[in-house]
Design a protein around this motif. Structure first.
Motif, PDB file in Angstrom:
ATOM      1  N   GLY A  52       0.796  -1.221   0.000  1.00 35.29           N
ATOM      2  CA  GLY A  52       0.000   0.000   0.000  1.00 35.29           C
ATOM      3  C   GLY A  52       0.828   1.270   0.000  1.00 35.29           C
ATOM      4  N   ALA A  53       0.158   2.361  -0.309  1.00 35.53           N
ATOM      5  CA  ALA A  53       0.814   3.660  -0.476  1.00 35.53           C
ATOM      6  C   ALA A  53       1.579   4.079   0.773  1.00 35.53           C
ATOM      7  CB  ALA A  53      -0.231   4.722  -0.820  1.00 35.53           C
ATOM      8  N   ASN A  54       2.774   4.618   0.531  1.00 40.16           N
ATOM      9  CA  ASN A  54       3.621   5.197   1.584  1.00 40.16           C
ATOM     10  C   ASN A  54       4.063   4.198   2.644  1.00 40.16           C
ATOM     11  OD1 ASN A  54       3.622   7.822   0.458  1.00 40.16           O
ATOM     12  ND2 ASN A  54       1.619   8.226   1.363  1.00 40.16           N
ATOM     13  N   THR A  55       4.034   2.939   2.308  1.00 42.84           N
ATOM     14  CA  THR A  55       4.625   1.915   3.175  1.00 42.84           C
ATOM     15  C   THR A  55       6.139   1.883   2.946  1.00 42.84           C
ATOM     16  OG1 THR A  55       2.720   0.504   3.542  1.00 42.84           O
ATOM     17  CG2 THR A  55       4.841  -0.615   3.367  1.00 42.84           C
ATOM     18  N   THR A  56       6.885   1.535   4.000  1.00 44.12           N
ATOM     19  CA  THR A  56       8.340   1.459   3.895  1.00 44.12           C
ATOM     20  C   THR A  56       8.818   0.072   4.305  1.00 44.12           C
ATOM     21  OG1 THR A  56       8.640   2.314   6.150  1.00 44.12           O
ATOM     22  CG2 THR A  56       8.627   3.914   4.368  1.00 44.12           C
ATOM     23  N   ILE A  57       9.740  -0.482   3.514  1.00 41.81           N
ATOM     24  CA  ILE A  57      10.319  -1.799   3.800  1.00 41.81           C
ATOM     25  C   ILE A  57      11.833  -1.655   3.740  1.00 41.81           C
ATOM     26  CG2 ILE A  57      10.422  -4.213   3.128  1.00 41.81           C
ATOM     27  CD1 ILE A  57       7.728  -3.846   1.724  1.00 41.81           C
ATOM     28  N   ASP A  58      12.486  -1.730   4.907  1.00 39.21           N
ATOM     29  CA  ASP A  58      13.939  -1.563   4.975  1.00 39.21           C
ATOM     30  C   ASP A  58      14.655  -2.824   4.506  1.00 39.21           C
ATOM     31  OD1 ASP A  58      13.432   0.885   6.114  1.00 39.21           O
ATOM     32  OD2 ASP A  58      13.879   0.254   8.167  1.00 39.21           O
ATOM     33  N   ARG A  59      15.810  -2.640   3.897  1.00 39.81           N
ATOM     34  CA  ARG A  59      16.620  -3.792   3.514  1.00 39.81           C
ATOM     35  C   ARG A  59      17.303  -4.382   4.750  1.00 39.81           C
ATOM     36  NH1 ARG A  59      20.051   0.477   1.468  1.00 39.81           N
ATOM     37  NH2 ARG A  59      22.169   0.408   2.341  1.00 39.81           N
ATOM     38  N   GLY A  60      17.755  -5.615   4.634  1.00 31.75           N
ATOM     39  CA  GLY A  60      18.402  -6.285   5.746  1.00 31.75           C
ATOM     40  C   GLY A  60      19.798  -5.765   6.012  1.00 31.75           C
ATOM     41  N   SER A  61      20.287  -6.092   7.203  1.00 32.55           N
ATOM     42  CA  SER A  61      21.652  -5.693   7.549  1.00 32.55           C
ATOM     43  C   SER A  61      22.647  -6.712   6.983  1.00 32.55           C
ATOM     44  CB  SER A  61      21.798  -5.572   9.069  1.00 32.55           C
ATOM     45  OG  SER A  61      21.356  -6.754   9.712  1.00 32.55           O
ATOM     46  N   LEU A  62      22.604  -7.958   7.466  1.00 32.41           N
ATOM     47  CA  LEU A  62      23.387  -9.047   6.882  1.00 32.41           C
ATOM     48  C   LEU A  62      22.469 -10.018   6.151  1.00 32.41           C
ATOM     49  CD1 LEU A  62      25.863  -9.826   9.797  1.00 32.41           C
ATOM     50  CD2 LEU A  62      26.363  -8.597   7.670  1.00 32.41           C
ATOM     51  N   MET A  63      21.348 -10.351   6.774  1.00 32.07           N
ATOM     52  CA  MET A  63      20.344 -11.198   6.139  1.00 32.07           C
ATOM     53  C   MET A  63      19.430 -10.325   5.289  1.00 32.07           C
ATOM     54  SD  MET A  63      19.485 -13.439   9.534  1.00 32.07           S
ATOM     55  CE  MET A  63      18.175 -14.335   8.742  1.00 32.07           C
ATOM     56  N   ASN A  64      18.468 -10.946   4.611  1.00 28.61           N
ATOM     57  CA  ASN A  64      17.528 -10.205   3.778  1.00 28.61           C
ATOM     58  C   ASN A  64      16.215  -9.967   4.512  1.00 28.61           C
ATOM     59  OD1 ASN A  64      19.335 -10.253   1.615  1.00 28.61           O
ATOM     60  ND2 ASN A  64      18.538 -12.213   0.876  1.00 28.61           N
ATOM     61  N   THR A  65      15.546  -8.895   4.169  1.00 29.46           N
ATOM     62  CA  THR A  65      14.150  -8.698   4.545  1.00 29.46           C
ATOM     63  C   THR A  65      13.306  -9.431   3.512  1.00 29.46           C
ATOM     64  OG1 THR A  65      14.659  -6.528   5.481  1.00 29.46           O
ATOM     65  CG2 THR A  65      12.352  -6.982   4.940  1.00 29.46           C
TER      66      THR A  65
END
Length: 349
Positions: free
Chosen positions: A227-240
């Motif tokens: 949905g609009a304006n949702t944020t999904i951060d990338r992983g640090s060592l592992m993946n999101t």
């Protein structure tokens, strides 16, 4: 002047063709040739419209509807008024959704903002790989080494970062930004979504906070909607990771290293902190939250405004802050209400 509406309507369709599409049965097969022109709510439907009843709270509206046909469960068929065809289905709302898609196929994805014009389309880096029928709208940017599958649309103002992979038949909404991500097929990303930015990671101390490099990425499965304006951060060592079929509402925050299973539903203004894990078919109500490093089992349901701080077993229903089993939380609320009604006063010291 009457507004023409925002979506083109298909049809009309016969009740037989609608029945085949939505997996419903006519109470009277003799009505199969009756034509339906549109889909409407119970109270707004007219003699050429299809409607549905999925909630007993609206039974009074069913009694007075003027609809040509109404999708209902079999036990409610005798409540359909004379003149309205009873359309029997196990799941009226699901069948109505299919009918809506039949009449308004263009409503399933965000509408095009600015069609590409010759010589004025967005910028595509020479090393990017675009399959057939990819549409890049005006003002969109596709970075170096990115790859985009057949039939995908990148809307105006969207930015696709370096080496990002996007599958086939996806829709990337206006002004969305995607970096450090691998995205499957048939994914819908609504306007303003941010995917793949830094996770919120710092090594904190009295001497100051040192930024921790975030070198993972975001992996999104097939048939996900964000949905609009949702944020999904990338992983640090592992993946999101976002599992296939998961539906995420507007204004949701998903932290780094989060793993979300298949076919989950995350409702608006929810937040999931770093390294939390959700199983398959988990539902999180609006404004709910999950702290970092906890696990939520398959099929669990988190009530709106509930906040999870401990692991949740599969199939559990949780509510309150901190979240606890729903029945326990409901008893506590009821007990507090009873005390207030009795005029309870804290003991004075």
């Amino acid at each position: 002047m009457q507004h023409p509406g925002f979506f083109e309507r298909a049809g009309p369709f016969s009740l037989r063709s609608i029945a085949d599409c939505v997996e419903a049965d006519l109470a009277n097969p003799g009505d199969a040739t009756r034509m339906i022109s549109d889909v409407r709510s119970l109270q707004d439907a007219g003699p050429d419209d299809l409607t549905f009843l999925d909630n007993r709270k609206y039974a009074s509206q069913l009694a007075s509807t003027k609809a040509a046909a109404c999708l209902v469960v079999s036990s409610a068929a005798d409540q359909v008024p004379i003149g309205t065809v009873a359309f029997i289905t196990r799941a009226p709302y699901r069948s109505f959704a299919k009918a809506l898609a039949m009449f308004y196929p263009g409503s399933l994805r965000p509408k095009r903002v600015a069609p590409p014009a010759e010589g004025v389309a967005g910028y595509v880096h020479p090393t990017a790989a675009l399959c057939n029928d990819v549409e890049i709208e005006q003002g969109a940017v596709v970075g170096a080494g990115a790859s985009i599958g057949a039939g995908t649309t990148i809307a105006s103002g969207a930015v696709i970062g370096e080496r990002v992979r996007i599958g086939s038949d996806c829709q990337i909404g206006a002004c969305a930004s995607i970096g450090h991500a691998i995205i499957g097929d048939r994914v819908i990303v609504h306007p303003g979504v941010r995917i793949g930015q830094d996770g919120f990671g710092f090594a904190m101390s009295a001497q100051g906070h040192i930024k921790v490099p975030q070198i993972g990425c975001v992996v999104i499965g097939d048939d996900v909607e964000i949905g609009a304006n949702t944020t999904i951060d990338r992983g640090s060592l592992m993946n999101t990771v976002i599992g296939e079929g998961t539906k995420i509402d507007n204004l949701v925050q998903i932290g780094h290293n989060v793993v979300i299973g298949r076919h989950c539903v995350i409702v608006a203004q929810s937040g999931i902190a770093g390294s939390a894990q959700l199983g398959d078919f988990v539902v999180m109500g609006g404004h709910s939250g999950v702290v970092g490093h906890v696990k939520i089992g398959d099929g669990a349901q988190i009530a709106g405004m509930a906040h999870v701080k401990d692991n949740v077993p599969p199939g559990a229903r949780m509510g309150g802050t901190p979240a606890r089993p729903f029945k326990e939380w409901a008893r506590e609320i009821a007990a507090i209400r009873r005390l207030s009604q009795k005029g309870f006063k804290p003991e004075e010291k």
